[in-house]
Design an enzyme around this catalytic site. Sequence first.
Site, PDB file in Angstrom:
ATOM      1  CB  SER A  67     -10.757  25.425 -31.634  1.00  0.00           C
ATOM      2  OG  SER A  67     -10.620  24.368 -32.575  1.00  0.00           O
ATOM      3  CD  GLU A  90     -16.891  21.692 -22.322  1.00  0.00           C
ATOM      4  OE1 GLU A  90     -17.643  22.272 -23.276  1.00  0.00           O
ATOM      5  OE2 GLU A  90     -15.708  21.438 -22.463  1.00  0.00           O
ATOM      6  CE  LYS A 137     -16.108  26.424 -30.284  1.00  0.00           C
ATOM      7  NZ  LYS A 137     -15.745  24.962 -30.353  1.00  0.00           N
ATOM      8  CE1 TYR A 153      -7.122  -3.175   7.956  1.00  0.00           C
ATOM      9  CE2 TYR A 153      -6.083  -5.147   7.879  1.00  0.00           C
ATOM     10  CZ  TYR A 153      -6.095  -3.995   7.196  1.00  0.00           C
ATOM     11  OH  TYR A 153      -5.467  -3.448   6.290  1.00  0.00           O
ATOM     12  CD  GLN A 172      -2.803  -2.608   1.018  1.00  0.00           C
ATOM     13  OE1 GLN A 172      -2.405  -3.344   1.901  1.00  0.00           O
ATOM     14  NE2 GLN A 172      -2.524  -3.065  -0.444  1.00  0.00           N
ATOM     15  CB  SER A 223      -0.978   0.199   1.335  1.00  0.00           C
ATOM     16  OG  SER A 223      -0.125  -0.048   2.419  1.00  0.00           O
ATOM     17  CB  THR A 264     -39.448  24.898 -14.532  1.00  0.00           C
ATOM     18  OG1 THR A 264     -40.620  25.370 -15.418  1.00  0.00           O
ATOM     19  CG2 THR A 264     -39.539  25.824 -13.247  1.00  0.00           C
ATOM     20  CG  HIS A 265     -39.723  21.229 -17.155  1.00  0.00           C
ATOM     21  ND1 HIS A 265     -39.920  19.682 -16.680  1.00  0.00           N
ATOM     22  CD2 HIS A 265     -40.916  21.777 -16.526  1.00  0.00           C
ATOM     23  CE1 HIS A 265     -40.931  19.750 -16.054  1.00  0.00           C
ATOM     24  NE2 HIS A 265     -41.572  21.076 -15.705  1.00  0.00           N
TER      25      HIS A 265
END
Length: 462
Positions: A276, A289, A282, A316, A321, A22, A154-155
């Site tokens: 871009s 994102e 762009k 345990y 781990q 680990s 809304t929507h």
Amino acid sequence: MALWSGRFTENVSEFTQRFGASLPVDKALYAQDIAGSKAHAAMLGSAGVIAQADADAIVGGLERVQERIEAGKFAFDINDEDIHMSVERALIADVGDAGARLHTGRSRNDQVATDTRLFAKQRCEDLMAANVALRQALVKQAEEHPDVIMPGYTHLQHAQPVLFAHHMLAYVWMLARDFERLAAARRAADASPLGAAALAGTTYPLDRQMTAASLGFSRVIPNSLDAVSDRDFLLDLSYACSVSCMHLSRLCEEIVLWSTAEFDFIELSDAFSTGSSIMPQKKNPDFAELIRGKTGRVVGDLVALLVTMKALPLAYNKDLQEDKEGAIDAAKTLEDCLVCAAGMIETMAVKPESMRAQAKKGYLAATDVADYLAKKGMPFRRAHEVVGHLVLLCEQRGCDLDDLALADFQAESDLFEADITSALDLDAIVAARTTEGGTGHAAVAEQLALAKQVLAADEAAL
């Protein structure tokens, strides 16, 4: 040979050594491991379990090991399996037999649980600080644009006009709840398992209260089995991270939409945009994102730990781990997302004219026209139908409600009078929402004051 090699006649293979190690993950917890070991050594000396001189030597040696790690002069060896053994081997090499006495009355089971809880507490505090910084950026945008009107949705369809400040504050309250979840995760981690040993406690006269206080824990876990096998606090942290990332994803989805030519509500700073490789015009909201995308990995970290824990018998098991990598990733990812989002919000340019222009589209005054009739005695359901007819008329003519003549209104109901025009004014529509939590200027001002009060209290609690 491994730490436990006395029981075995041959060592593990190179592959299984790597597979079972680990260290690549838990070496990030070196500071917590050393802090726990120093507290344990000091307690052993105080309790007379080991000589005070040995305890002092251990503490001094541990401090030197930490200095080497932080100076980049410490060579981690995968053969050490985990951070505990890396530190202990270096300690023994430094102070000799005294270092070999450090593990008296302790197991790696309570040791790793202690390290992980110390880590979780610190990361919760870091995330709470980043949460506060993002809320400050949102509040600042709300304060700087108190009169900007935008369409509410809304929507994802135009619904009613709202203040941009009101919209920003909605995210402030989401993040305030995220702060509470992080604080709860911190409280869950704030309990010491040290002294539980492998699972059953130990025959040495350990002072668990002393080590808990030394490490800044508010309490001791009362059951040794639970102490070494509980990872609820990491689930709490991972859940808090997942919900917070979900909220950031919602915010970033709107940033992506608002920065399009179709919406044109905001412009992101160049520092939080990309271009871009082929289209020179762009300006992409890549970082919004990315935050939206990174939400998936954080939710995955939570699910992975839930599945790992779902059928583990006490106490345990090696499965545990797998508890740290996801939690470390979730906390780091959320912190980065919070920092990035704060920068985007703080530097984005708001476009009031574009927002207002869109708020004039989509018959956003329709509900207020229905309320106008209801206040004059018409049942609201009937008023709803009347205004629906007026909207249909507008669609047939290709106009909006405020383009209709008084005669058009009166053709649907004689309750309409010349003052109907006041029900079609955007500023009046917004200002009329005076209920607590509404979008009216007075209500938003009260909400903003409350949000700043909560924010100040949270900042003071850090």
